[in-house]
Design a protein around this motif. Structure first.
Motif, mmCIF file in Angstrom:
data_model
loop_
_atom_site.group_PDB
_atom_site.id
_atom_site.type_symbol
_atom_site.label_atom_id
_atom_site.label_comp_id
_atom_site.label_asym_id
_atom_site.label_seq_id
_atom_site.Cartn_x
_atom_site.Cartn_y
_atom_site.Cartn_z
ATOM 1 N N GLU A 1 122.314 36.372 2.998
ATOM 2 C CA GLU A 1 121.819 37.080 4.166
ATOM 3 C C GLU A 1 122.954 37.825 4.858
ATOM 4 O O GLU A 1 124.115 37.702 4.471
ATOM 5 C CB GLU A 1 121.172 36.083 5.124
ATOM 6 N N VAL A 2 122.624 38.555 5.890
ATOM 7 C CA VAL A 2 123.607 39.385 6.584
ATOM 8 C C VAL A 2 124.720 38.536 7.179
ATOM 9 O O VAL A 2 125.895 38.837 7.033
ATOM 10 C CB VAL A 2 122.919 40.239 7.675
ATOM 11 N N GLU A 3 124.382 37.445 7.851
ATOM 12 C CA GLU A 3 125.402 36.605 8.476
ATOM 13 C C GLU A 3 126.045 35.618 7.510
ATOM 14 O O GLU A 3 127.120 35.115 7.745
ATOM 15 C CB GLU A 3 124.804 35.814 9.648
ATOM 16 N N LYS A 4 125.372 35.314 6.421
ATOM 17 C CA LYS A 4 125.846 34.298 5.478
ATOM 18 C C LYS A 4 125.966 34.906 4.082
ATOM 19 O O LYS A 4 125.207 34.568 3.181
ATOM 20 C CB LYS A 4 124.882 33.121 5.437
ATOM 21 N N THR A 5 126.909 35.779 3.894
ATOM 22 C CA THR A 5 127.094 36.395 2.581
ATOM 23 C C THR A 5 128.070 35.586 1.748
ATOM 24 O O THR A 5 128.958 34.911 2.268
ATOM 25 C CB THR A 5 127.612 37.835 2.709
ATOM 26 N N SER A 6 127.909 35.670 0.456
ATOM 27 C CA SER A 6 128.804 35.002 -0.491
ATOM 28 C C SER A 6 129.251 36.016 -1.524
ATOM 29 O O SER A 6 128.454 36.827 -2.008
ATOM 30 C CB SER A 6 128.088 33.857 -1.193
ATOM 31 N N TYR A 7 130.510 35.954 -1.876
ATOM 32 C CA TYR A 7 131.052 36.803 -2.929
ATOM 33 C C TYR A 7 131.239 35.954 -4.175
ATOM 34 O O TYR A 7 131.854 34.890 -4.127
ATOM 35 C CB TYR A 7 132.388 37.412 -2.492
ATOM 36 N N LEU A 8 130.709 36.416 -5.277
ATOM 37 C CA LEU A 8 130.802 35.699 -6.537
ATOM 38 C C LEU A 8 131.461 36.596 -7.577
ATOM 39 O O LEU A 8 131.173 37.798 -7.642
ATOM 40 C CB LEU A 8 129.415 35.295 -7.035
ATOM 41 N N ILE A 9 132.311 36.012 -8.391
ATOM 42 C CA ILE A 9 132.908 36.734 -9.513
ATOM 43 C C ILE A 9 132.274 36.176 -10.781
ATOM 44 O O ILE A 9 132.389 34.980 -11.066
ATOM 45 C CB ILE A 9 134.439 36.551 -9.539
ATOM 46 N N ILE A 10 131.589 37.051 -11.523
ATOM 47 C CA ILE A 10 130.912 36.636 -12.753
ATOM 48 C C ILE A 10 131.347 37.540 -13.891
ATOM 49 O O ILE A 10 131.924 38.604 -13.675
ATOM 50 C CB ILE A 10 129.373 36.678 -12.596
ATOM 51 N N GLU A 11 131.050 37.125 -15.103
ATOM 52 C CA GLU A 11 131.304 37.961 -16.264
ATOM 53 C C GLU A 11 130.118 38.900 -16.474
ATOM 54 O O GLU A 11 128.992 38.594 -16.100
ATOM 55 C CB GLU A 11 131.508 37.104 -17.509
#
Length: 86
Positions: free
Chosen positions: A67-77
């Motif tokens: 969501e806007v306030e709770k973003t997560s950044y993920l690094i994937i292949e």
């Protein structure tokens, strides 16, 4: 003797449909993703995570999800991307 040949043909056709066609479909999907993936594309991963691409390296993709306030950044292949949604 002819019954064995019929059973063998049925097994060969079944093997073709279950293995070779699935492999072709996955390979075509992988080629499509590699050709059309760009920054700000909306994607879905094989595990069902939906997110937007923020950075693309050689084989790694950084996506932002949540969501806007709770973003997560993920690094994937790249190989874990199932489909491009937008």
């Amino acid at each position: 003797m002819k019954l064995e040949y019929i059973i063998l043909i049925i097994l060969a056709v079944g093997f073709y449909y279950t293995n070779i066609l699935d492999y072709r479909k996955d390979k075509n999907r992988e080629i499509f993703v590699n050709d059309n993936l760009k920054v700000s594309s909306k994607i879905i991963t094989k595990s069902g995570i939906v997110g937007y691409v923020t950075n693309i390296n050689k084989n790694e993709v950084t996506i932002v999800t949540g969501e806007v306030e709770k973003t997560s950044y993920l690094i994937i292949e790249k190989s874990y991307i199932e489909n491009i949604l937008e």
